[in-house]
Design a protein around this motif. Structure first.
Motif, short mmCIF file in Angstrom:
data_model
loop_
_atom_site.label_atom_id
_atom_site.label_comp_id
_atom_site.label_asym_id
_atom_site.label_seq_id
_atom_site.Cartn_x
_atom_site.Cartn_y
_atom_site.Cartn_z
N ALA A 12 -2.18 -5.33 -3.34
CA ALA A 12 -3.50 -4.94 -2.87
C ALA A 12 -3.47 -3.43 -2.66
O ALA A 12 -2.41 -2.85 -2.44
CB ALA A 12 -3.83 -5.65 -1.55
N PRO A 13 -4.63 -2.79 -2.73
CA PRO A 13 -4.66 -1.34 -2.52
C PRO A 13 -4.26 -0.97 -1.10
O PRO A 13 -4.51 -1.71 -0.14
CB PRO A 13 -6.13 -0.97 -2.77
N VAL A 14 -3.63 0.19 -0.96
CA VAL A 14 -3.12 0.63 0.34
C VAL A 14 -4.23 0.65 1.40
O VAL A 14 -3.99 0.31 2.56
CB VAL A 14 -2.39 1.98 0.22
N ASN A 15 -5.44 1.04 1.03
CA ASN A 15 -6.52 1.11 2.02
C ASN A 15 -6.87 -0.25 2.61
O ASN A 15 -7.16 -0.36 3.80
CB ASN A 15 -7.76 1.77 1.42
N LYS A 16 -6.83 -1.30 1.79
CA LYS A 16 -7.11 -2.65 2.30
C LYS A 16 -5.99 -3.13 3.23
O LYS A 16 -6.24 -3.75 4.25
CB LYS A 16 -7.29 -3.63 1.16
N VAL A 17 -4.76 -2.83 2.87
CA VAL A 17 -3.62 -3.22 3.70
C VAL A 17 -3.67 -2.45 5.02
O VAL A 17 -3.52 -3.03 6.10
CB VAL A 17 -2.29 -2.99 2.97
N TRP A 18 -3.91 -1.16 4.95
CA TRP A 18 -3.95 -0.34 6.16
C TRP A 18 -5.10 -0.77 7.07
O TRP A 18 -4.95 -0.80 8.28
CB TRP A 18 -4.05 1.15 5.81
N ASP A 69 -3.70 7.75 10.56
CA ASP A 69 -4.48 7.32 9.41
C ASP A 69 -4.16 8.11 8.14
O ASP A 69 -4.57 7.70 7.06
CB ASP A 69 -5.97 7.42 9.71
N VAL A 70 -3.46 9.21 8.25
CA VAL A 70 -3.06 9.98 7.07
C VAL A 70 -1.76 9.41 6.50
O VAL A 70 -1.64 9.17 5.30
CB VAL A 70 -2.92 11.48 7.41
N ALA A 71 -0.79 9.16 7.36
CA ALA A 71 0.51 8.63 6.93
C ALA A 71 0.54 7.10 6.91
O ALA A 71 1.52 6.51 6.49
CB ALA A 71 1.62 9.15 7.84
N PHE A 72 -0.55 6.45 7.36
CA PHE A 72 -0.63 4.99 7.43
C PHE A 72 0.52 4.40 8.26
O PHE A 72 1.26 3.54 7.80
CB PHE A 72 -0.64 4.36 6.03
#
Length: 144
Positions: A12-18, A69-72
């Motif tokens: 899944a894309p990193v944004n959805k996981v984060w 939110d930058v480094a997740f």
């Protein structure tokens, strides 16, 4: 100091996981061991927020100590736990896999405990908490 660690490639894309990870009060939505999660103080994205988790009869109280939110990266600590540990601090980090569009997630903790307890707890945290949680996080993020 023991350091249980687990990692996973999530399709899944990193944004959805984060998005799933950063919602501090919503971990029970995706972690298979948890029955409930209720924010007792603060908001989902507020450093200092406190959540109360239940897993069967076990109750945990955790405080969000960092959110980047930058480094997740999310960090938290135990305030109350049924486990005989001291100074438990955990980190969840998510990173993009740029070649495939997937995400790489890792979860680890540092804690102190009596030596006999670390022999039992380190593999438990690694497998039943972190690895199991990351596996379900992947399923949850793919469905969103």
């Amino acid at each position: 100091m023991p350091k249980p660690y687990a990692s996973a490639v999530i399709d899944a894309p990193v944004n959805k996981v984060w998005e799933a990870v950063r919602a501090f009060g919503a971990i029970a939505d995706w972690h298979p061991a948890l029955d409930t999660c209720v924010l007792q103080e603060g908001g989902d994205h507020t450093v200092g927020a406190v959540r109360r988790l239940t897993a069967g009869d076990a109750v945990f109280v955790e405080r969000l100590t960092g959110l980047d939110d930058v480094a997740f990266v999310q960090t938290y600590e135990f305030l109350e736990s049924p486990f005989p540990v001291r100074r438990y601090h955990a980190t969840i980090r998510v990173a993009p896999i740029t070649a495939s569009g997937q995400a790489f997630a890792e979860w680890w903790a540092d804690y102190e405990a009596d030596e006999a307890e670390t022999v039992r707890l380190t593999p438990f945290f690694r497998d039943a908490v972190f690895a199991a949680g990351l596996a379900e996080l992947g399923e949850y993020a793919r469905k969103r």
